[in-house]
Motif scaffolding. Sequence first.
Motif, short mmCIF file in Angstrom:
data_model
loop_
_atom_site.label_atom_id
_atom_site.label_comp_id
_atom_site.label_asym_id
_atom_site.label_seq_id
_atom_site.Cartn_x
_atom_site.Cartn_y
_atom_site.Cartn_z
N LYS A 55 -2.21 -3.27 4.63
CA LYS A 55 -1.59 -4.38 4.72
C LYS A 55 -2.54 -5.18 5.56
O LYS A 55 -2.75 -4.97 6.68
CB LYS A 55 -0.24 -4.34 5.38
CG LYS A 55 0.76 -3.63 4.53
CD LYS A 55 1.61 -4.72 3.74
CE LYS A 55 2.53 -3.76 3.11
NZ LYS A 55 3.42 -4.53 2.21
N LEU B 98 1.05 -10.22 6.72
CA LEU B 98 2.53 -9.96 6.34
C LEU B 98 3.41 -11.24 6.58
O LEU B 98 3.13 -11.13 7.91
CB LEU B 98 2.73 -8.59 6.75
CG LEU B 98 4.29 -8.12 6.44
CD1 LEU B 98 4.30 -7.75 4.83
CD2 LEU B 98 4.51 -6.82 7.06
N SER C 184 7.41 -11.96 6.74
CA SER C 184 8.68 -11.36 6.53
C SER C 184 9.59 -12.28 6.41
O SER C 184 9.61 -13.01 7.71
CB SER C 184 8.93 -10.01 7.54
OG SER C 184 8.03 -8.84 7.38
N ASP D 243 9.26 -9.35 1.79
CA ASP D 243 8.06 -9.47 2.27
C ASP D 243 6.88 -9.84 1.32
O ASP D 243 6.86 -9.78 0.18
CB ASP D 243 7.36 -8.13 2.83
CG ASP D 243 8.08 -7.47 3.87
OD1 ASP D 243 9.08 -8.09 4.53
OD2 ASP D 243 8.05 -6.49 4.00
N GLN E 159 7.25 -2.47 -3.60
CA GLN E 159 6.09 -3.24 -3.54
C GLN E 159 5.40 -3.56 -4.76
O GLN E 159 4.92 -2.53 -5.40
CB GLN E 159 5.38 -2.75 -2.48
CG GLN E 159 4.22 -3.73 -2.16
CD GLN E 159 3.19 -3.15 -1.16
OE1 GLN E 159 2.91 -2.09 -1.02
NE2 GLN E 159 3.00 -3.94 -0.12
#
Length: 111
Positions: free
Chosen positions: A9, A12, A14, A31, A76
């Motif tokens: 990652k 990110l 969130s 996310d 994801q």
Amino acid sequence: MFLRVRMKKIILLSLFTAGLMAGEGAYVGFDIGSTRFDMKVSAAGSSAEESDSGGSQTLKAGYYFNKNSRAFVSYQNINVDGGSAYDVSLGYDYLFGDSELKPFIGGFIGY
């Protein structure tokens, strides 16, 4: 045949619908980020490597056991050139402090 996939990652953001929750109960989160995808395949003396990066979106559903402990499952989707990849995970986070916005540390396992 040897297959190694590594994801990292990079960015990110969130957006937790219940991320500021102080007590126990269920939560749902989403996310949005960017993921770098590195893959190496080798078989019978031949090998190939490929790297790519693209956007990723993650949907999480979990449960706060108390104000500092939560578990979750996540899905994801990773957008890469020529298609997409996915990850399904089970994880646990420990949240520090007593304020509504808390730093946390955690781990997960997934496929």
